[in-house]
Design a protein around this motif. Structure first.
Motif, short mmCIF file in Angstrom:
data_model
loop_
_atom_site.label_atom_id
_atom_site.label_comp_id
_atom_site.label_asym_id
_atom_site.label_seq_id
_atom_site.Cartn_x
_atom_site.Cartn_y
_atom_site.Cartn_z
N MET A 155 9.00 -42.58 -52.19
CA MET A 155 7.26 -41.70 -51.89
C MET A 155 7.28 -41.73 -50.38
O MET A 155 7.05 -40.89 -49.55
N TRP A 156 8.10 -42.71 -49.84
CA TRP A 156 8.49 -42.40 -47.93
C TRP A 156 8.76 -41.23 -47.89
O TRP A 156 8.75 -41.22 -46.46
N ALA A 157 9.85 -41.03 -48.21
CA ALA A 157 10.79 -39.52 -47.83
C ALA A 157 9.71 -38.65 -48.29
O ALA A 157 9.62 -37.79 -47.61
N LYS A 158 8.36 -38.65 -48.93
CA LYS A 158 7.82 -37.18 -49.30
C LYS A 158 6.45 -37.98 -48.17
O LYS A 158 6.69 -36.76 -47.44
N ILE A 159 5.99 -39.14 -47.36
CA ILE A 159 5.39 -38.65 -46.62
C ILE A 159 6.56 -38.61 -45.05
O ILE A 159 5.44 -37.53 -44.50
N GLY A 160 6.78 -38.69 -45.00
CA GLY A 160 7.83 -38.33 -43.83
C GLY A 160 8.35 -36.74 -44.08
O GLY A 160 8.39 -36.17 -43.25
N GLU A 161 8.43 -36.22 -45.05
CA GLU A 161 8.78 -34.89 -44.95
C GLU A 161 7.31 -34.11 -44.89
O GLU A 161 7.27 -33.02 -43.76
N THR A 162 6.51 -34.39 -45.00
CA THR A 162 5.15 -33.85 -45.33
C THR A 162 5.06 -34.26 -43.16
O THR A 162 3.74 -33.49 -43.02
N LEU A 208 -8.30 -31.57 -38.96
CA LEU A 208 -7.83 -31.91 -40.34
C LEU A 208 -7.76 -31.13 -41.45
O LEU A 208 -7.01 -31.03 -42.69
N SER A 209 -9.34 -31.07 -41.84
CA SER A 209 -9.10 -29.57 -42.62
C SER A 209 -8.66 -28.28 -42.64
O SER A 209 -8.14 -28.10 -44.20
N ASN A 210 -8.42 -28.33 -41.59
CA ASN A 210 -6.80 -26.66 -41.49
C ASN A 210 -6.18 -27.19 -41.98
O ASN A 210 -5.06 -26.39 -43.10
N LEU A 211 -5.45 -28.30 -41.60
CA LEU A 211 -3.95 -28.93 -41.77
C LEU A 211 -3.80 -29.34 -43.18
O LEU A 211 -3.18 -29.28 -44.34
N THR A 212 -4.73 -30.27 -44.42
CA THR A 212 -4.83 -30.42 -45.56
C THR A 212 -5.28 -28.86 -46.28
O THR A 212 -4.40 -28.44 -47.32
N LYS A 213 -5.70 -27.87 -45.61
CA LYS A 213 -6.02 -26.64 -46.60
C LYS A 213 -4.27 -25.49 -46.45
O LYS A 213 -3.98 -25.86 -48.18
N ARG A 263 -1.21 -25.50 -49.93
CA ARG A 263 -0.85 -24.63 -50.27
C ARG A 263 0.16 -24.74 -50.72
O ARG A 263 1.61 -23.96 -51.50
N GLU A 264 1.29 -25.29 -49.76
CA GLU A 264 2.39 -26.29 -50.65
C GLU A 264 2.78 -27.60 -51.19
O GLU A 264 3.91 -27.64 -51.07
N GLY A 265 1.87 -27.34 -51.65
CA GLY A 265 1.84 -28.50 -52.91
C GLY A 265 1.35 -30.65 -52.20
O GLY A 265 1.96 -30.90 -53.30
N CYS A 266 0.69 -30.43 -50.63
CA CYS A 266 0.63 -31.20 -50.70
C CYS A 266 -1.16 -31.88 -51.02
O CYS A 266 -1.58 -30.99 -50.76
N ASN A 267 -0.91 -33.54 -51.85
CA ASN A 267 -2.29 -33.66 -51.49
C ASN A 267 -3.37 -34.24 -50.02
O ASN A 267 -2.64 -34.38 -49.14
N THR A 268 -4.46 -33.89 -50.24
CA THR A 268 -4.92 -34.43 -48.99
C THR A 268 -4.70 -36.19 -48.44
O THR A 268 -4.46 -35.80 -46.65
N ASN A 269 -4.46 -36.80 -49.36
CA ASN A 269 -3.50 -38.36 -48.97
C ASN A 269 -2.35 -37.96 -48.93
O ASN A 269 -2.50 -38.72 -47.75
N LEU A 270 -1.73 -37.46 -49.18
CA LEU A 270 -0.16 -37.28 -48.46
C LEU A 270 -0.33 -37.07 -47.30
O LEU A 270 0.18 -37.06 -46.58
N ALA A 301 0.93 -38.92 -43.96
CA ALA A 301 2.10 -38.47 -42.59
C ALA A 301 1.54 -38.48 -41.35
O ALA A 301 1.96 -38.57 -40.19
N ILE A 302 -0.48 -37.87 -41.04
CA ILE A 302 -0.90 -38.58 -39.50
C ILE A 302 -0.53 -39.56 -39.55
O ILE A 302 -0.56 -39.57 -38.27
N GLY A 303 -1.00 -40.73 -40.43
CA GLY A 303 -0.62 -41.66 -39.85
C GLY A 303 0.01 -42.39 -39.43
O GLY A 303 0.43 -42.91 -38.20
N TRP A 304 1.75 -41.48 -39.83
CA TRP A 304 2.98 -41.63 -39.70
C TRP A 304 3.26 -40.93 -38.15
O TRP A 304 3.06 -42.02 -36.99
#
Length: 67
Positions: free
Chosen positions: A1-8, A23-28, A32-39, A43-46
């Motif tokens: 999971m850490w790798a996916k968060i870092g990639e995002t 935030l809504s624009n980034l999420t949108k 499209r690239e397969g990242c869900n809102t939580n991810l 990533a923003i927290g990272w």
């Protein structure tokens, strides 16, 4: 999971190189690239933890930009 968060986080960082985004624009964009809102939020927290970004809440809208 850490790798996916870092990639995002890398994707978020590169999107912010073009200027601040809501935030809504980034999420949108990233959904499209397969990242869900939580991810995206993790990533923003990272990036915030690494002191790479500024997160601002104004009138209920979250805006993120690079430092």
């Amino acid at each position: 999971m850490w790798a996916k968060i870092g990639e995002t986080a890398g994707k978020v960082y590169h999107l912010l190189e073009d200027g601040e985004k809501s935030l809504s624009n980034l999420t949108k964009i990233l959904r499209r690239e397969g990242c869900n809102t939580n991810l995206v939020i993790m990533a923003i927290g990272w990036l915030a933890r690494e002191d790479k970004i500024v997160v601002i809440k104004d009138s209920g809208k979250w805006t993120i930009r690079l430092k």
